[in-house]
Motif scaffolding. Structure first.
Motif, PDB file in Angstrom:
ATOM      1  N   LEU A  88      -2.916 -11.907 -16.065  1.00  0.00           N
ATOM      2  CA  LEU A  88      -2.113 -11.914 -17.296  1.00  0.00           C
ATOM      3  C   LEU A  88      -1.454 -13.283 -17.453  1.00  0.00           C
ATOM      4  N   THR A  89      -1.912 -14.044 -18.429  1.00  0.00           N
ATOM      5  CA  THR A  89      -1.316 -15.355 -18.708  1.00  0.00           C
ATOM      6  C   THR A  89      -1.401 -15.641 -20.207  1.00  0.00           C
ATOM      7  N   PRO A  90      -0.588 -16.586 -20.684  1.00  0.00           N
ATOM      8  CA  PRO A  90      -0.642 -16.906 -22.116  1.00  0.00           C
ATOM      9  C   PRO A  90      -1.957 -17.550 -22.524  1.00  0.00           C
ATOM     10  N   GLN A  91      -2.796 -17.930 -21.560  1.00  0.00           N
ATOM     11  CA  GLN A  91      -4.058 -18.602 -21.909  1.00  0.00           C
ATOM     12  C   GLN A  91      -5.237 -17.647 -21.978  1.00  0.00           C
ATOM     13  N   GLY A  92      -4.965 -16.350 -21.770  1.00  0.00           N
ATOM     14  CA  GLY A  92      -6.063 -15.393 -21.756  1.00  0.00           C
ATOM     15  C   GLY A  92      -6.580 -15.067 -23.146  1.00  0.00           C
ATOM     16  N   ARG A  93      -7.607 -14.196 -23.163  1.00  0.00           N
ATOM     17  CA  ARG A  93      -8.068 -13.754 -24.485  1.00  0.00           C
ATOM     18  C   ARG A  93      -7.076 -12.721 -25.000  1.00  0.00           C
ATOM     19  N   CYS A 113      -0.010 -10.447 -12.204  1.00  0.00           N
ATOM     20  CA  CYS A 113       1.006 -10.979 -13.103  1.00  0.00           C
ATOM     21  C   CYS A 113       1.341 -12.419 -12.740  1.00  0.00           C
ATOM     22  N   GLY A 114       1.065 -13.334 -13.649  1.00  0.00           N
ATOM     23  CA  GLY A 114       1.420 -14.739 -13.440  1.00  0.00           C
ATOM     24  C   GLY A 114       2.930 -14.923 -13.519  1.00  0.00           C
ATOM     25  N   GLY A 140       8.389 -14.961 -19.808  1.00  0.00           N
ATOM     26  CA  GLY A 140       8.828 -15.494 -18.522  1.00  0.00           C
ATOM     27  C   GLY A 140       7.840 -15.197 -17.408  1.00  0.00           C
ATOM     28  N   GLY A 141       6.950 -14.262 -17.630  1.00  0.00           N
ATOM     29  CA  GLY A 141       5.944 -13.923 -16.631  1.00  0.00           C
ATOM     30  C   GLY A 141       4.991 -12.898 -17.189  1.00  0.00           C
ATOM     31  N   GLY A 142       3.931 -12.635 -16.436  1.00  0.00           N
ATOM     32  CA  GLY A 142       2.925 -11.698 -16.920  1.00  0.00           C
ATOM     33  C   GLY A 142       3.304 -10.235 -16.750  1.00  0.00           C
ATOM     34  N   ASP A 143       4.476  -9.984 -16.137  1.00  0.00           N
ATOM     35  CA  ASP A 143       4.835  -8.593 -15.833  1.00  0.00           C
ATOM     36  C   ASP A 143       4.998  -7.731 -17.070  1.00  0.00           C
ATOM     37  N   LEU A 144       5.772  -8.239 -18.031  1.00  0.00           N
ATOM     38  CA  LEU A 144       5.944  -7.463 -19.264  1.00  0.00           C
ATOM     39  C   LEU A 144       4.611  -7.292 -19.971  1.00  0.00           C
TER      40      LEU A 144
END
Ligand code: 6GU
Length: 248
Positions: A88-93, A113-114, A140-144
């Motif tokens: 999970l990152t902002p750069q994913g699809r 989670c990044g 702030g992270g991939g958790d949410l």
């Protein structure tokens, strides 16, 4: 479905999944959620999970070793040959209802989670099978984001929601926004429920709802209509209403 989550903050996963539909799904063994702390897979005294970025700048980076170790430990207990390992990152699809439907077909998911300024590129290249973002903004992270993905996917699993119709008519399932919903009382503060809904004529009600879905989508999310499957009559409705929306 079994979902294994690798995170640096296991505690934040407790709240949302201990209530409502999700909790019931767990109790009925429709889903099993295992939360793993990436820090437990470090082998140094300080349980280091991050390090400086080669080349300088850019803040801290999640180290590859604990994540590889954690995925190995989690997948060693899994029978299926191909388990999606999703970063999970902002750069994913971009995550959407259709992708949720695809993920819901797997018996097992692993979510990573990044955090910090990034995840070691070697995790992305050699461990993750897919990379997902939930929207064009930075958390702030991939958790949410993982919690969002889990919430959306689990309510699609057979038996989790009472009737299949309830998810079939959701916004975005048919590429349209959902129609307006009314409940009692029939008149509230002078605002009446649309007459057709009280008519008992199911065919008319279905048609009204379909039109409302289409018109609402046209007004709020016109870009969705390009991909929605509409009849020629419905296309005409869009064209006619479209010209009045443009001038509104
Ligand atoms: Cl998956 N992670 C982070 N950090 N930010 C996001 C995201 C994920 N999706 C949208 N923004």
């Amino acid at each position: 479905m079994q979902i294994d989550v690798l995170t640096l903050f296991p505690e934040i996963f407790q709240g949302p999944f201990s209530v409502g539909i999700f909790r019931r799904a767990v109790e009925r063994n429709l889903v099993r959620l295992n939360i793993h702390n990436i820090r437990d897979y470090t082998d140094d005294k300080h349980h280091t999970v991050d390090d400086y970025s080669y080349g300088g700048g850019g803040g801290m980076v999640l180290k590859p070793e604990p994540i590889f170790e954690a995925v190995a430990a989690v997948t060693s207990t899994i029978k299926e040959a191909k388990v999606p390992v999703i970063l999970l990152t902002p750069q994913g699809r971009l995550f959407n209802q259709q992708l949720a439907g695809e993920l819901a077909a797997y018996p097992h998911l692993v979510l990573i989670c990044g955090r910090y300024e990034g995840v070691a590129e070697r995790v992305r290249e050699h461990l993750a099978s897919d990379e997902i973002s939930i929207g064009d903004y930075v958390l702030g992270g991939g958790d949410l984001a993982a919690m969002v993905v889990i919430d959306v996917v689990v309510r699609l699993l057979p038996g989790v929601i009472g009737s299949a119709a309830a998810t079939e008519e959701d916004s975005h399932t048919a590429g349209l926004l959902e129609y307006p919903q009314y409940t009692r009382p029939e008149v509230y503060r002078g605002w009446r429920v649309p007459k057709v809904l009280l008519s008992g004529n199911h065919a008319q009600i279905a048609q009204w709802r379909r039109e409302q879905s289409i018109l609402r989508t046209l007004k709020r999310r016109p870009e969705l209509l390009g991909k929605a499957s509409l009849s020629s009559v419905e296309r005409r409705l869009v064209d006619e209403a479209g010209s009045s929306v443009d001038s509104a």
